[in-house]
Design a protein around this motif. Structure first.
Motif, short mmCIF file in Angstrom:
data_model
loop_
_atom_site.label_atom_id
_atom_site.label_comp_id
_atom_site.label_asym_id
_atom_site.label_seq_id
_atom_site.Cartn_x
_atom_site.Cartn_y
_atom_site.Cartn_z
N GLU A 1 20.53 35.82 -0.04
CA GLU A 1 19.25 35.20 0.32
C GLU A 1 18.15 35.68 -0.63
O GLU A 1 17.32 34.91 -1.09
CB GLU A 1 18.89 35.53 1.77
N TYR B 1 13.72 23.72 -2.97
CA TYR B 1 14.37 23.42 -1.69
C TYR B 1 15.88 23.57 -1.81
O TYR B 1 16.52 24.22 -0.99
CB TYR B 1 14.00 22.02 -1.20
N SER C 1 17.10 27.21 -2.38
CA SER C 1 16.77 28.08 -1.26
C SER C 1 17.75 27.98 -0.10
O SER C 1 17.81 28.87 0.74
CB SER C 1 15.36 27.76 -0.73
N GLN C 2 18.51 26.91 -0.03
CA GLN C 2 19.44 26.71 1.08
C GLN C 2 20.71 27.53 0.88
O GLN C 2 21.31 27.47 -0.18
CB GLN C 2 19.82 25.22 1.18
N THR C 3 21.10 28.28 1.90
CA THR C 3 22.32 29.07 1.78
C THR C 3 23.55 28.16 1.69
O THR C 3 24.51 28.48 1.02
CB THR C 3 22.48 30.06 2.95
N ARG C 4 23.50 27.03 2.38
CA ARG C 4 24.56 26.01 2.24
C ARG C 4 23.99 24.93 1.33
O ARG C 4 23.62 23.85 1.77
CB ARG C 4 24.95 25.44 3.60
N GLU C 5 23.91 25.28 0.06
CA GLU C 5 23.18 24.49 -0.92
C GLU C 5 23.75 23.08 -1.10
O GLU C 5 24.95 22.90 -1.26
CB GLU C 5 23.18 25.22 -2.27
#
Length: 131
Positions: free
Chosen positions: A40, A91, A94-98
């Motif tokens: 993260e 955006y 930044s997503q862990t499940r990109e």
């Protein structure tokens, strides 16, 4: 009225927000330097860093293009493209499940603004050398 300064200010606000987000995450995770192996933290640092790597040179080229007489509609389109591209990239990364579509679209928009501004600067200088 020039267009690039307005978008530079908007992009500065986005850069500030990304920086604050990174600092808050550092505080919450108690990570003073680097990413400490935390994915993260790594994502937040890379979003902020990627912005810092691409936006300044692109804004500079857009500023030059505007001052060399690029049409207002083109400047508005390229500046908006850069802003949307940076939002999309931030955006997506930044997503862990990109979802890579946001990252790819963001970089495509950023590169389009960068290359179009550079091309206009080359074109304007070419005309001045010929004329």
């Amino acid at each position: 009225m020039p267009i690039v300064p307005f978008f530079a200010a908007l992009l500065a606000l986005l850069f500030f927000a990304l920086g604050v987000r990174t600092l808050r995450l550092r505080h919450r995770l108690k990570i003073g330097l680097g990413d400490a192996g935390n994915s993260e933290m790594l994502r937040a640092v890379r979003v902020h860093s990627n912005f810092a790597e691409y936006v300044p040179i692109t804004l500079l080229l857009l500023f030059f293009a505007e001052n060399l007489g690029a049409p207002a509609w083109a400047m508005l389109a390229l500046c908006a493209l850069l802003l949307l591209g940076r939002c999309s990239h931030a955006y997506g990364v930044s997503q862990t499940r990109e979802n890579y579509n946001f990252r790819i679209a963001g970089m495509a928009m950023t590169f389009t603004a960068l290359l179009a501004a550079a091309a206009y600067v080359f074109w304007a200088y070419g005309l001045s050398l010929l004329g």
